[in-house]
Design a protein around this motif. Structure first.
Motif, PDB file in Angstrom:
ATOM      1  N   ASP A 244       9.331 -41.590  17.200  1.00 56.54           N
ATOM      2  CA  ASP A 244       8.643 -42.344  18.250  1.00 56.54           C
ATOM      3  C   ASP A 244       9.510 -43.369  18.846  1.00 56.54           C
ATOM      4  OD1 ASP A 244       6.629 -40.714  17.934  1.00 56.54           O
ATOM      5  OD2 ASP A 244       5.196 -41.960  16.670  1.00 56.54           O
ATOM      6  N   ALA A 245      10.124 -44.046  17.763  1.00 54.96           N
ATOM      7  CA  ALA A 245      11.073 -45.325  17.912  1.00 54.96           C
ATOM      8  C   ALA A 245      12.131 -44.756  18.934  1.00 54.96           C
ATOM      9  CB  ALA A 245      11.452 -45.872  16.785  1.00 54.96           C
ATOM     10  N   THR A 246      12.866 -43.491  18.351  1.00 56.85           N
ATOM     11  CA  THR A 246      13.960 -43.235  19.217  1.00 56.85           C
ATOM     12  C   THR A 246      13.632 -42.580  20.605  1.00 56.85           C
ATOM     13  OG1 THR A 246      14.789 -42.190  17.188  1.00 56.85           O
ATOM     14  CG2 THR A 246      15.732 -41.079  18.930  1.00 56.85           C
ATOM     15  N   ARG A 247      12.498 -42.120  20.804  1.00 56.63           N
ATOM     16  CA  ARG A 247      11.981 -41.614  21.970  1.00 56.63           C
ATOM     17  C   ARG A 247      11.911 -43.021  23.054  1.00 56.63           C
ATOM     18  NH1 ARG A 247       7.925 -39.680  20.508  1.00 56.63           N
ATOM     19  NH2 ARG A 247       8.778 -37.348  19.914  1.00 56.63           N
ATOM     20  N   ALA A 248      11.158 -44.110  22.428  1.00 53.58           N
ATOM     21  CA  ALA A 248      10.900 -45.102  23.247  1.00 53.58           C
ATOM     22  C   ALA A 248      12.095 -45.773  23.730  1.00 53.58           C
ATOM     23  CB  ALA A 248      10.289 -45.989  22.361  1.00 53.58           C
ATOM     24  N   ALA A 249      13.334 -45.834  22.819  1.00 58.33           N
ATOM     25  CA  ALA A 249      14.604 -46.423  23.291  1.00 58.33           C
ATOM     26  C   ALA A 249      15.131 -45.492  24.256  1.00 58.33           C
ATOM     27  CB  ALA A 249      15.593 -46.467  21.899  1.00 58.33           C
ATOM     28  N   ARG A 253      16.179 -47.088  28.028  1.00 55.02           N
ATOM     29  CA  ARG A 253      17.611 -47.038  28.581  1.00 55.02           C
ATOM     30  C   ARG A 253      17.583 -46.088  30.035  1.00 55.02           C
ATOM     31  NH1 ARG A 253      22.955 -44.601  25.145  1.00 55.02           N
ATOM     32  NH2 ARG A 253      24.352 -44.827  26.883  1.00 55.02           N
ATOM     33  N   ALA A 254      16.917 -44.954  30.098  1.00 55.52           N
ATOM     34  CA  ALA A 254      16.900 -44.236  31.293  1.00 55.52           C
ATOM     35  C   ALA A 254      16.279 -45.047  32.318  1.00 55.52           C
ATOM     36  CB  ALA A 254      15.888 -43.002  30.937  1.00 55.52           C
ATOM     37  N   ALA A 266      26.179 -52.973  38.040  1.00 53.98           N
ATOM     38  CA  ALA A 266      26.040 -52.467  36.314  1.00 53.98           C
ATOM     39  C   ALA A 266      24.705 -52.781  35.876  1.00 53.98           C
ATOM     40  CB  ALA A 266      27.331 -53.308  35.885  1.00 53.98           C
ATOM     41  N   ALA A 267      24.525 -51.845  35.297  1.00 53.41           N
ATOM     42  CA  ALA A 267      23.143 -52.078  34.618  1.00 53.41           C
ATOM     43  C   ALA A 267      23.506 -52.474  33.170  1.00 53.41           C
ATOM     44  CB  ALA A 267      22.295 -50.764  34.289  1.00 53.41           C
ATOM     45  N   ILE A 268      22.690 -53.448  32.579  1.00 49.70           N
ATOM     46  CA  ILE A 268      22.953 -53.846  31.312  1.00 49.70           C
ATOM     47  C   ILE A 268      21.967 -52.990  30.432  1.00 49.70           C
ATOM     48  CG2 ILE A 268      22.549 -55.824  29.598  1.00 49.70           C
ATOM     49  CD1 ILE A 268      22.831 -57.671  32.205  1.00 49.70           C
ATOM     50  N   VAL A 269      22.771 -52.110  29.862  1.00 55.56           N
ATOM     51  CA  VAL A 269      21.988 -51.218  29.028  1.00 55.56           C
ATOM     52  C   VAL A 269      21.717 -51.396  27.572  1.00 55.56           C
ATOM     53  CG1 VAL A 269      22.071 -48.806  27.877  1.00 55.56           C
ATOM     54  CG2 VAL A 269      23.008 -49.266  30.196  1.00 55.56           C
ATOM     55  N   PRO A 270      20.531 -51.893  27.033  1.00 52.32           N
ATOM     56  CA  PRO A 270      20.243 -52.152  25.691  1.00 52.32           C
ATOM     57  C   PRO A 270      20.845 -51.650  24.517  1.00 52.32           C
ATOM     58  CG  PRO A 270      18.375 -51.522  26.683  1.00 52.32           C
ATOM     59  CD  PRO A 270      19.317 -51.483  27.646  1.00 52.32           C
TER      60      PRO A 270
END
Length: 279
Positions: A244-249, A253-254, A266-270
């Motif tokens: 679930d945590a991987t899916r939320a991250a 990002r998307a 430029a997007a600041i990708v967390p």
């Protein structure tokens, strides 16, 4: 007025009686007898003529044959059997005799007796023709064995079997005192147990040590509480949370990349969080 019958009339009556008797005995010839060509000496009716002579003269003129002595063979069967095979006396009986074929039917009381009769057939045939002249026995046919019925002579010869005397019960005698004393002395003289107590204690200590080593090498699993979660279930819950945590991250990002493309910057990708690995 009573008319006396002449010799010829008596001879005719005797011939009719002889024919009837021959029909009853089954000994009448089926073929028509040939008349003899010879001329027989005839007497006039005025001379006295015996009955036997008259019957013989009539049978001679007509070529008739006297009935075979089939009844005599069956009547004298016991005599024939005793003369030919004495050891089988009373163990077989003659039941039929065919005059035309000369076959004598015999019934034994056992298979062994039937075999002996077949082996002794020539002797029996010769004895039958000797005891009953004119019988002309030519074959002996042994039928299936059947139990013999005791004849009056056999029953008189063989007395009734005696009943066995009742067997008295066997009384068990009481053993003498010496027997009991010998048994007791044997029990007392029995050798004692040869097991050394020290060896028995050493074996017991060795058994306890082996059980202790087995308990340490193969520990028993601890019993979980009723409300505690099983290890397998805990691993499943942890993996589900990590997924679930991987899916939320990935979703976050998307969304950030899409917003940067729309704004032209430029997007600041967390930075994604470091995932923990499980053993």
């Amino acid at each position: 007025m009573t008319t006396e019958l002449s010799g010829v009339d008596l001879a005719r009556q005797a011939l009719v009686a002889a024919r009837e008797a021959a029909k009853k005995n089954g000994a009448v010839r089926k073929e028509k007898p040939k008349r003899r060509t010879g001329t027989a000496l005839r007497r006039d009716g005025r001379e006295p003529l015996g009955l036997a002579a008259a019957i013989g003269m009539m049978m001679t003129e007509r070529g008739m044959v006297a009935p075979a002595a089939g009844g005599g063979v069956l009547a004298q069967w016991e005599t024939i059997l005793t003369a030919a095979v004495p050891e089988l006396a009373g163990r077989a009986r003659g039941v039929a005799f065919d005059v035309g074929t000369g076959r004598l039917d015999v019934v034994p009381d056992a298979p062994a007796c039937g075999t002996k009769l077949r082996w002794s057939a020539p002797k029996l045939i010769a004895a039958a023709n000797e005891k009953v002249p004119g019988a002309n026995v030519r074959a002996l046919h042994v039928l299936a064995p059947a139990p013999m019925k005791a004849s009056p002579a056999t029953a008189a010869a063989d007395p009734a079997p005696k009943q066995a005397a009742p067997v008295a019960p066997v009384e068990r005698r009481t053993p003498p005192d010496g027997y009991h004393r010998a048994i007791e002395a044997h029990r007392q003289a029995a050798p004692p147990s040869r097991v050394d107590p020290a060896i028995a204690q050493a074996a017991e200590r060795q058994n306890r040590a082996m059980r202790e080593l087995s308990r340490h090498a193969f520990p028993e699993p601890e019993t979980a509480a009723d409300d505690a979660t099983a290890p397998i279930e805990q691993a499943r819950v942890q993996r589900r949370r990590q997924a679930d945590a991987t899916r939320a991250a990935a979703l976050r990002r998307a969304r950030a990349e899409r917003a940067a493309r729309e704004a032209g910057t430029a997007a600041i990708v967390p930075r994604p969080a470091v995932l923990r690995t499980t053993a």
